[in-house]
Scaffold this motif. Structure first.
Motif, short mmCIF file in Angstrom:
data_model
loop_
_atom_site.label_atom_id
_atom_site.label_comp_id
_atom_site.label_asym_id
_atom_site.label_seq_id
_atom_site.Cartn_x
_atom_site.Cartn_y
_atom_site.Cartn_z
N ARG A 1 25.92 -57.09 17.55
CA ARG A 1 27.02 -56.48 18.27
C ARG A 1 26.51 -55.89 19.58
O ARG A 1 25.55 -55.12 19.60
CB ARG A 1 27.65 -55.40 17.39
CG ARG A 1 28.91 -54.80 17.97
CD ARG A 1 29.44 -53.70 17.07
NE ARG A 1 29.94 -54.27 15.85
CZ ARG A 1 29.54 -53.88 14.64
NH1 ARG A 1 28.63 -52.95 14.52
NH2 ARG A 1 30.04 -54.41 13.56
N ARG B 1 29.91 -64.45 25.21
CA ARG B 1 30.94 -64.11 24.22
C ARG B 1 30.33 -63.26 23.13
O ARG B 1 29.19 -63.52 22.70
CB ARG B 1 31.53 -65.39 23.63
CG ARG B 1 32.74 -65.15 22.73
CD ARG B 1 33.10 -66.43 22.01
NE ARG B 1 32.09 -66.76 21.01
CZ ARG B 1 31.97 -67.96 20.43
NH1 ARG B 1 32.76 -68.94 20.79
NH2 ARG B 1 31.03 -68.18 19.53
N GLU B 2 31.07 -62.28 22.65
CA GLU B 2 30.58 -61.40 21.60
C GLU B 2 31.25 -61.74 20.27
O GLU B 2 32.47 -61.94 20.22
CB GLU B 2 30.89 -59.94 21.94
CG GLU B 2 30.15 -59.41 23.14
CD GLU B 2 30.50 -57.96 23.40
OE1 GLU B 2 29.68 -57.08 23.10
OE2 GLU B 2 31.62 -57.73 23.89
N ASP B 3 30.46 -61.80 19.21
CA ASP B 3 30.98 -61.94 17.85
C ASP B 3 30.89 -60.57 17.19
O ASP B 3 29.79 -60.07 16.93
CB ASP B 3 30.18 -62.97 17.06
CG ASP B 3 30.36 -64.38 17.62
OD1 ASP B 3 31.47 -64.67 18.08
OD2 ASP B 3 29.39 -65.16 17.59
N GLU C 1 36.29 -62.38 17.86
CA GLU C 1 35.57 -62.91 19.02
C GLU C 1 36.10 -62.24 20.28
O GLU C 1 37.31 -62.20 20.52
CB GLU C 1 35.75 -64.42 19.12
CG GLU C 1 35.06 -65.20 18.02
CD GLU C 1 35.19 -66.70 18.23
OE1 GLU C 1 35.82 -67.10 19.23
OE2 GLU C 1 34.67 -67.45 17.38
N ARG C 2 35.18 -61.70 21.08
CA ARG C 2 35.57 -61.04 22.34
C ARG C 2 34.97 -61.82 23.51
O ARG C 2 33.74 -61.96 23.61
CB ARG C 2 35.08 -59.60 22.35
CG ARG C 2 35.49 -58.83 23.62
CD ARG C 2 35.14 -57.36 23.44
NE ARG C 2 35.53 -56.60 24.62
CZ ARG C 2 34.71 -56.29 25.62
NH1 ARG C 2 33.44 -56.71 25.58
NH2 ARG C 2 35.12 -55.59 26.65
N GLU C 3 35.86 -62.35 24.35
CA GLU C 3 35.41 -63.10 25.51
C GLU C 3 34.94 -62.14 26.60
O GLU C 3 35.22 -60.94 26.57
CB GLU C 3 36.54 -63.99 26.03
CG GLU C 3 37.09 -64.97 25.02
CD GLU C 3 36.08 -66.03 24.62
OE1 GLU C 3 35.09 -66.22 25.35
OE2 GLU C 3 36.27 -66.67 23.57
N ARG D 1 40.08 -62.76 20.00
CA ARG D 1 40.56 -63.87 19.17
C ARG D 1 40.12 -63.66 17.73
O ARG D 1 39.06 -63.07 17.47
CB ARG D 1 40.01 -65.20 19.69
CG ARG D 1 40.37 -65.51 21.13
CD ARG D 1 40.24 -67.00 21.43
NE ARG D 1 38.91 -67.50 21.10
CZ ARG D 1 38.60 -68.82 21.04
NH1 ARG D 1 39.57 -69.72 21.24
NH2 ARG D 1 37.38 -69.21 20.76
N MET E 1 41.50 -70.70 15.47
CA MET E 1 41.39 -69.44 16.19
C MET E 1 42.70 -69.12 16.90
O MET E 1 43.38 -70.01 17.42
CB MET E 1 40.25 -69.52 17.22
CG MET E 1 38.88 -69.77 16.61
SD MET E 1 38.37 -68.46 15.47
CE MET E 1 38.27 -67.07 16.57
#
Length: 799
Positions: A2, A40-42, A61-63, A69, A87
Motif C-alpha cells: 500500500r 496504479r495502487e492495489d 484499485e486506485r488509478e 475501481r 472491474m
C-alpha cells in the motif's frame, strides 16, 4: 504494498536528487515521468457506506488520477449493487460516489437506495445433509394375537367368543422391499384367513420417485375417488427428500432509509432481530405452518422512527411451490372386497394418472385421467391463493361409458377473514357421471331395474367455521376459547340425503384444565341428536381425569374417567378407568405395558350385569445381518445397534432408548426414514478393558427398512496407571521422566507419583530421571494381567 501520494512525491524527489548529484560523474538517463504518473495502487480498504462501517475490507484499485475501481463480486459482497464479474469504476455509476481516506485506509461510499444491494435473510431450516439412504438385507414379521371373551347379556355363560391373529411381514435389501399381510380369525365354529396387501416397493431419493408393484391405492385429488389396484405404480414421493419444502413460503420485502434494527414477528412471536444497513431488504424461508399466519416486519432507526410491514399469509398443501411437480401413474386391475376376499380382482385392465404443477407460488394446476372397463374419464382443476385470505380450488371432470356421458364440478376453499376460519367443499355430479370406483365395483343394488355398483354421490357439501372468542372474562386465565361449527351433507345416487350439524366450544383454563361442550344433530334414514359436556384436569405430566355428562338418543349418562398415556419407551405403561351412571350403568378398565420384546394390553367391561374382557399381545421378530431379535412392532424404519459390550446405554437423538443386551446389541425402533438419525453410546459405562472407535454414528434408513450400526467396541490397548514410590515410602516428584526400553516417547510423572504408560505388554525395568538429574530404576511387574489387555493399576518402587 500500500502506497500513498506523499510516498510517490518523496520517491520522485529522491530520484531527481540522485540524478542531479551524479550527472557530473556519469551520463544517466532522466526518469520516465509519464510512466511514474501512470502508477496504479492495489489497496485493501475498510468499506464505509453512507456513514456506516460495514465491517468488511475490500480490494480496491486506485488509478494515478484518483479514479477508484472494484470487482463486481466484491461490490456485491460489501452491499453495493453490481452486475457481471469484471472491474467496475465506482464514479461511473449514477447515484454512487466514493472517496479514498488515506489516513484511515477507508473507502468512503455515498450511494442512493437503488445502488445498494438487497440485504437477504434466509430463515429456512437448514437440515443436516443426509447420506445415501440404505437398508441392509433383513426381514420383519409383525404380529397381533387377540382374544375376546365374556357375556352379551347378564344371563349368558362366560366363554371365549373370538380369537384373532394378524401378521404382516416384509423382506428388504438393495432390491427394495417386499411386504405382505394376513388376517386370521376364529369366531364360533368359523375360521377365516384373508390375505391383505402384497406389495413390492422401491425408492429413488435423488429423483424423488417411488415405484410399487402388487397391491396399492391409486393417486388422485379431493374431487376423485381412490380405489385399490393390483399392477404397477410410479409416483412422486416427496417423503424421500425431507429437505424439500413443497408448500410456498411467505416472502417479505422492505427498504430501510437509514441504518436500522430489523425485528420480525410471526403470529406475535419474534423470530429475528438484527441490525441492517440502509437499502432494500428481502426475507425468504419464513416458517410456513399450515393455515393462517400474520407476518410483521418492523424497522427502527437510531432516532426511534419505526416502519412496520404486515403480511398475512395462508399456507396449504393444496399449493405447490413454483416449479415443483407431483404426479402418479398406475396400470393394472381393480381389487375388490379388501379385508373380506384374498384375491378378488376385476377382469378388465385399467389405468389412471394424476399431475399437479406449481405454475407460481400462488397458482397450482392439476389434472387426472382414468380409463378401462369401458370408461374414459378426465378432469382438470386449479388452486389459487387469494392474497392472505386463503385459497380457492375449482375442478371440472367429464366421463363417458356405455354411450352415456356425465360431468362433475367441485370447489374447495380454505380461508380466514374477520377473525373467522372457514373451510369447505362442494361437489355436484350428474346422473351419468362415472369413475373407476363405480365401473369396477361389484353390483350391489337395483337402480332403474338394472344392477348398479358404487356410484358417485350426486352432491356433497361440507363447511367448517371456527373463531377464537376474545372475551375478557374467559381470557383472564389460560388460552383463548375456540368456538367451531360444521355442516356436512351428502346426496347418494340412491337413497335419502344425509345431513349432520355439529358444534363445539373448548377452553383451556389455568393449570391446563380444559372445559368443553359438543353437540350434534343428524338427519337422513333416521334422525339423531346428542350433546357432551365435560371438564378435564391433568394428573402429572402424562395423566388426566375427566368428568362429564352425555345425552344421546334420549338417554343421559354421567361419567368419570382417569387415564395415563403410554409412550413408545421400553418399560412404559398406560391405563384408563371409566365409570358410568344413568340410563346405562357400567365400568371399564384398560391397561397396557410395553416390554423389551412385546406389548401386552387388556380390557375389562361391565355393563348392565354383563361382563366382557379382551387381551392382546403384539410385537415383532426381526432378522438383520444374520442376527435375530424379538422386539415391539416395527411399523417404520429401525436400526440394529451393535455396541460390542453388554449393558451399555444407547441414545437416539440424545435421548436414552435402552441398554445393550448380553450380546452387546440393541434394536432401536421408530427411526425417521430418509432423515439423518443420530445414535450414540455412553462410553463411561464401558468396562475399563474396552474402548469404542466411535461414540456417535449417524444413519439414514429407507422407509420401513433396517440398518446395522456398529460402534467398534473392542479391547483397549494395554495400558498401565503406574504409581512410583521412593524407597522411603514417598512419591517420586512431579516432572520426573520415565524411560522404557525400545520406546522413544518418555512418560511424565504427575502428582502422587502417577504416570500413564500405553502399550505395556511385558514386565521390565524402567529408568526414572528426576529434575535434578538423578536416576533410579523401577521394576514393572504386570503378571498374568498383561496378556488380557485393558487398563491396569500397578505400584513400583524406584531404587
Amino acid at each position: 504494498m500500500r502506497r500513498s501520494r506523499a510516498t510517490e512525491a518523496a520517491l520522485l524527489s529522491a530520484v531527481f536528487a540522485a540524478c542531479g548529484a551524479s550527472a557530473l560523474a556519469q551520463d544517466l538517463p532522466l526518469p520516465d515521468l509519464k510512466a511514474v504518473a501512470t502508477l496504479r495502487e492495489d489497496l485493501q480498504l475498510e468499506v464505509w457506506i453512507n456513514g456506516r462501517n460495514t465491517g468488511l475490507v475490500a480490494a480496491v484499485e486506485r488509478e494515478a488520477d484518483g479514479r477508484l475501481r472494484m470487482r463486481a463480486d466484491e461490490m456485491r459482497a460489501v452491499g453495493l449493487e453490481a452486475s457481471g464479474m469484471g472491474m467496475v469504476e465506482l464514479a461511473a455509476n449514477q447515484g454512487l460516489s466514493a472517496a479514498y481516506d488515506d489516513a484511515g485506509q477507508r473507502l468512503m461510499v455515498t450511494a442512493d437506495i437503488d445502488q445498494l444491494a438487497i440485504q437477504r435473510f434466509d430463515l429456512s431450516v437448514r437440515r443436516e445433509t443426509a447420506g445415501a439412504p440404505r437398508q441392509d438385507l433383513g426381514a420383519v414379521l409383525n404380529y397381533i394375537l387377540s382374544a375376546d371373551a365374556g357375556q352379551v347379556d347378564a344371563d349368558d355363560a362366560l366363554g371365549v367368543d373370538a380369537i384373532g391373529l394378524a401378521l404382516d411381514g416384509r423382506v428388504f435389501g438393495r432390491f427394495g422391499a417386499l411386504a405382505s399381510g394376513v388376517s386370521a380369525s376364529h369366531v364360533g365354529d368359523e375360521t377365516r384367513i384373508v390375505r391383505l396387501d402384497t406389495t413390492w416397493s422401491w425408492y429413488d431419493p435423488k429423483r424423488m420417485l417411488g415405484l410399487r408393484g402388487g397391491d396399492y391405492i391409486n393417486g388422485g385429488f379431493a374431487w376423485t375417488r381412490p380405489i385399490r389396484m393390483a399392477g404397477f405404480q410410479v409416483r412422486r414421493d416427496f417423503a424421500t427428500r425431507p429437505d424439500i419444502v413443497t408448500m410456498p413460503s411467505p416472502r417479505l420485502a422492505a427498504t430501510a432509509a437509514a441504518p436500522s434494527t430489523l425485528e420480525l414477528y410471526v403470529n406475535d412471536s419474534r423470530i429475528l432481530s438484527r441490525p441492517v444497513g440502509a437499502g432494500p431488504i428481502r426475507i425468504d424461508g419464513l416458517p410456513s405452518a399450515q393455515g393462517y399466519s400474520n407476518v410483521r416486519l418492523v424497522l427502527a432507526d437510531a432516532a426511534g422512527r419505526q416502519v412496520a410491514v404486515d403480511a398475512p399469509f395462508f399456507a396449504t398443501p393444496l399449493l405447490l411451490r413454483k416449479g415443483l411437480a407431483d404426479f402418479s401413474a398406475e396400470a393394472g386391475f381393480a381389487r375388490r372386497g379388501f379385508g373380506v376376499e384374498s384375491a378378488d380382482y376385476a377382469g378388465s385392465p385399467i389405468v389412471s394418472a394424476s399431475l399437479r404443477y406449481g405454475v407460481r407460488d400462488a397458482l397450482t394446476v392439476e389434472g387426472h385421467v382414468e380409463a378401462g372397463a369401458g370408461l374414459v374419464q378426465g378432469g382438470a382443476g386449479a388452486t389459487v391463493q387469494v392474497g392472505g385470505l386463503g385459497v380457492v380450488s375449482a375442478s371440472l371432470a367429464a366421463s363417458h361409458v356405455d354411450d352415456r356421458g356425465g360431468a362433475l364440478a367441485a370447489m374447495v376453499f380454505d380461508s380466514r377473514f374477520a377473525g373467522f376460519y372457514v373451510s369447505g367443499m362442494s361437489m355436484r355430479a350428474s346422473d351419468g357421471y362415472r369413475d373407476l370406483a363405480s365401473v369396477t365395483s361389484r353390483p350391489s343394488f337395483y337402480r332403474n331395474w338394472r344392477m348398479a355398483g358404487d356410484e358417485p354421490p350426486r352432491a356433497i357439501d361440507q363447511v367448517t367455521v371456527s373463531t377464537p372468542l376474545r372475551l375478557a372474562r374467559l381470557m383472564r386465565d389460560g388460552d383463548v376459547p375456540v368456538l367451531s361449527a360444521s355442516y356436512s351433507a351428502q346426496t347418494p345416487a340412491s337413497g335419502p340425503r344425509r345431513q349432520v350439524w355439529s358444534g363445539s366450544l373448548r377452553h383451556t383454563l389455568a393449570d391446563r384444565v380444559t372445559a368443553y361442550v359438543t353437540a350434534y344433530a343428524s338427519r337422513g334414514e333416521r334422525r339423531d341428536a346428542g350433546a357432551f359436556l365435560g371438564i378435564s384436569i391433568p394428573l402429572g405430566s402424562s395423566g388426566s381425569a375427566t368428568a362429564g355428562v352425555q345425552a344421546q338418543g334420549g338417554d343421559t349418562i354421567a361419567f368419570v374417567e382417569a387415564s395415563r398415556a403410554e409412550t413408545q419407551a421400553q418399560g412404559s405403561y398406560g391405563w384408563r378407568g371409566r365409570i358410568e351412571q344413568g340410563a346405562q350403568q357400567g365400568a371399564e378398565l384398560q391397561g397396557a405395558y410395553r416390554g423389551r420384546n412385546a406389548r401386552v394390553s387388556g380390557a375389562v367391561q361391565y355393563a348392565d350385569g354383563a361382563a366382557r374382557g379382551q387381551v392382546q399381545v403384539e410385537g415383532a421378530v426381526a432378522w438383520l445381518g444374520g442376527v435375530g431379535a424379538a422386539t415391539n412392532r416395527l411399523e417404520g424404519s429401525f436400526a440394529l445397534v451393535e455396541v460390542g459390550a453388554p449393558d451399555v446405554p444407547v441414545l437416539y437423538q440424545n435421548q436414552k432408548v435402552g441398554r445393550s443386551d448380553r450380546n452387546g446389541r440393541l434394536l432401536v425402533r421408530n427411526l425417521e426414514a430418509f432423515e439423518v438419525n443420530r445414535l450414540s453410546i455412553d462410553s463411561q459405562d464401558l468396562p475399563l478393558e474396552l474402548e469404542a472407535d466411535q461414540t456417535e454414528r449417524t444413519v439414514t434408513p429407507m422407509a420401513g427398512g433396517g440398518a446395522i450400526v456398529r460402534f467398534g467396541v473392542g479391547k483397549s490397548p494395554p495400558a498401565v496407571l503406574l504409581t512410583l514410590h521412593r524407597p522411603d515410602g514417598g512419591f517420586v516428584p512431579p516432572g520426573a521422566e520415565v524411560i522404557r526400553p525400545g520406546v522413544t516417547e518418555r512418560a511424565i510423572v504427575g502428582y502422587d507419583g502417577q504416570t500413564f504408560l500405553t502399550g505395556a505388554i511385558a514386565d521390565g525395568d524402567l529408568r526414572v530421571v528426576v529434575e535434578d538429574g538423578n536416576e533410579c530404576v523401577a521394576r514393572l511387574v504386570l503378571g498374568a494381567a498383561a496378556s488380557e489387555g485393558g487398563r491396569h493399576v500397578v505400584d513400583a518402587v524406584c531404587r
